[in-house]
Design an enzyme around this catalytic site. Structure first.
Site, PDB file in Angstrom:
ATOM      1  N   HIS A 521       0.814  -1.222   0.000  1.00 58.68           N
ATOM      2  CA  HIS A 521       0.000   0.000   0.000  1.00 58.68           C
ATOM      3  C   HIS A 521       0.845   1.268   0.000  1.00 58.68           C
ATOM      4  CE1 HIS A 521      -3.646   2.156   0.078  1.00 58.68           C
ATOM      5  NE2 HIS A 521      -4.369   1.275   0.751  1.00 58.68           N
ATOM      6  N   ASP A 525      -1.756   2.322  -4.579  1.00 59.79           N
ATOM      7  CA  ASP A 525      -3.045   2.655  -3.969  1.00 59.79           C
ATOM      8  C   ASP A 525      -4.116   1.693  -4.467  1.00 59.79           C
ATOM      9  OD1 ASP A 525      -1.916   4.804  -2.617  1.00 59.79           O
ATOM     10  OD2 ASP A 525      -2.284   6.179  -4.288  1.00 59.79           O
TER      11      ASP A 525
END
Length: 548
Positions: A521, A525
């Site tokens: 992450h 995204d």
């Protein structure tokens, strides 16, 4: 004689003023010796030292490890150079490059010989240098030469098991293998540690029957001429820190166990695993115990096992299987990945009827031309590579200062073997045809099973594909990211499902494959990960587009 002695002393003080830490410095050093020897020829010690200073090339000195008596300085197989006690007393070839003395051992009368050190054959087998004390290790898989055999440049001496593969170690000089110091199967040999001895003359072989290499901490050269700087080095041995231990003892006496300094996270981790903080030495500022100290303690297995009834334990039947190097490195990397990378997972079902139909047509062409069959996994690798080219944000890795986005699309393919998990790499998979990808995968998988992968076969990957569907029938799973990459695709098996047809009461069968993308992450995204999966699904469900 007096002038020559003066020149030696001046040159020695210059030699001892710096440390030689690179091959380029060694080259500069050898050039300066030409001026040094010419200074002797002219009879002027001042001229010799001045010539060296004027050239500006004397930037270091030769480590004693490289100049120990009885050891040849031309050993190309030694891959480490340790900066230890520095010695004068080199033998100069007048007006040319320097050669360390090919002398005899003053202790055992051994003839000139070469110590072959454990080489650094893998990026993670980092060799020791003057700026770090870290040493990585390798194992001797087997020797292909026996004691007494003649060896020539290019011949394979032995096979070394690194953390990722078994690599052949070649001989660099002609001679005879006089002594094998570390035999077949020996493990955790430090890079640079002596594993064998070679000699130039066959009659010298018998003299090394009972040879024992000196320990790395010993400096055999300490017995050499000591007319210049060794006294200064001896003074350094005085510990100028007597008050410090007293202060430490006083602090320790006044500090009870409950006053141990530890970070909150370390305390919580210690409480969860019932680890006494008093048994851990902190490595943080001022001896503070940090999270890494607790993890190292748990990983080392020092934590006492829970008490078990002896009678019940005696009735257990088990076998202890030693961990291989590949198993150890896989364990450490996966642990690092799960602890430091914020994973999240995206799953998509893709219809693969057209893909299987195209595969059938391509395999017919392959058979007609004598080629090998193309698998579903080959098509998945191609689709993943094209999706990475379309969504390059997923072809990246994280650093603290920037995100590195790669221009090459290199796909690692997970291969399970009896020796552990390997991930050989398909370089530039987006530019290769399906037939070439298929050939590369089969070749690398075979090399992995034979434990013969070279470093170039598994280095440089930017994304990984793991398929447990075809071989094992796993429907869906979540894979662990292979650092420093930012994503890995977990491919499940294809299964037939009933789906609505064109009419209100019409149904039809279709094959669907589940694919799960694990994302870092910090780099990818959620929307970017979803965009990549959309592109991947498009290539799988319309495989003709991969051929454009």
């Amino acid at each position: 004689m007096a002038m020559a002695a003066l020149a030696r002393r001046k040159a020695s003080s210059l030699l001892l003023s710096k440390n030689l830490c690179s091959s380029s410095d060694a080259f500069k050093y050898s050039l300066s010796l030409s001026s040094f020897s010419r200074g002797f020829a002219s009879g002027s010690g001042d001229n010799a030292a001045a010539a060296i200073k004027k050239r500006g090339t004397l930037v270091g000195c030769i480590p004693s490890k490289a100049l120990s008596p009885g050891v040849s300085g031309g050993n190309a197989l030694r891959t480490t150079m340790k900066t230890e006690t520095l010695i004068p007393g080199l033998v100069f070839n007048k007006g040319s490059l320097v050669h360390p003395r090919r002398g005899y051992s003053t202790d055992s009368g051994l003839p000139a010989h070469q110590e072959i050190g454990m080489p650094s054959l893998s990026p993670t087998m980092t060799e020791a240098c003057c700026c770090t004390s870290t040493l990585f290790v390798g194992n001797i898989a087997r020797w292909l030469k026996k004691e007494g055999d003649k060896v020539s440049p290019g011949e394979v001496l032995c096979e070394v098991e690194t953390d990722k593969a078994t690599v052949e170690m070649e001989c660099m000089e002609e001679g005879y293998l006089a002594k094998i110091v570390r035999v077949d199967g020996e493990k955790e040999i430090k890079v640079g540690e002596v594993i064998a001895i070679t000699v130039e003359d066959e009659e010298d072989i018998a003299k090394f029957k009972d040879y024992e290499p000196s320990k790395s901490g010993d400096a055999p050269a300490a017995k050499g001429p000591s007319d210049s700087a060794p006294p200064k080095e001896e003074k350094v041995e005085e510990p100028p820190i007597p008050p410090e231990p007293k202060a430490t003892k006083a602090t320790a006496a006044s500090s009870a166990e409950d006053r141990l300094f530890a970070s909150p996270l370390a305390r919580k981790l210690a409480e969860d695993h019932k680890v006494p903080l008093s048994s851990i030495k902190g490595t943080g500022p001022d001896g503070r115990i940090v999270k890494a100290d607790i993890e190292d303690y748990l990983a080392s297995g020092e934590k006492a096992a829970p008490k078990v009834d002896t009678a019940a334990a005696a009735s257990l039947d088990y076998t202890d299987i030693p961990n291989s190097q590949i198993r150890k490195i896989t364990a450490s990397r996966l642990l690092l990945s799960k602890q430091t990378i914020p994973h999240y997972y995206l799953t998509v079902d893709t219809r693969v009827d057209k893909l299987m139909e195209l595969r059938s047509q391509l395999n017919s062409l392959q058979e007609a031309s004598g080629g090998k069959k193309i698998s579903i996994n080959d098509l998945v690798i191609k689709a993943a590579a094209l999706a990475l080219r379309k969504v390059p944000q997923c072809n990246s890795s994280w650093t603290n200062d920037y995100i590195r986005q790669y221009n090459n699309v290199n796909i690692n393919v997970a291969v399970q073997t009896d020796n552990g998990l390997f991930v050989p790499v398909i370089k530039d998979a987006d530019k290769k045809g399906l037939s070439k990808i298929s050939d590369d995968v089969k070749l690398l998988a075979q090399k992995a099973r034979e434990n013969s992968l070279k470093p170039e076969d598994y280095e440089g990957g930017t994304f990984t594909v793991s398929n447990l569907g075809g071989p094992f029938g796993i429907k869906q799973f979540c894979a662990i990211i292979n650092p420093p990459q930012a994503g890995i695709l977990a491919v499940g098996s294809a299964e037939k499902r009933v789906i609505p047809g064109s009419g209100s009461e019409q149904y039809q069968f279709a094959s669907f494959l589940s694919a799960t993308l694990s994302c870092d992450h910090r780099v990818i995204d959620g929307a970017i990960g979803a965009e990549w999966l959309k592109a991947f699904k498009g290539y799988i469900e319309n495989p003709e587009s991969m051929l454009l």
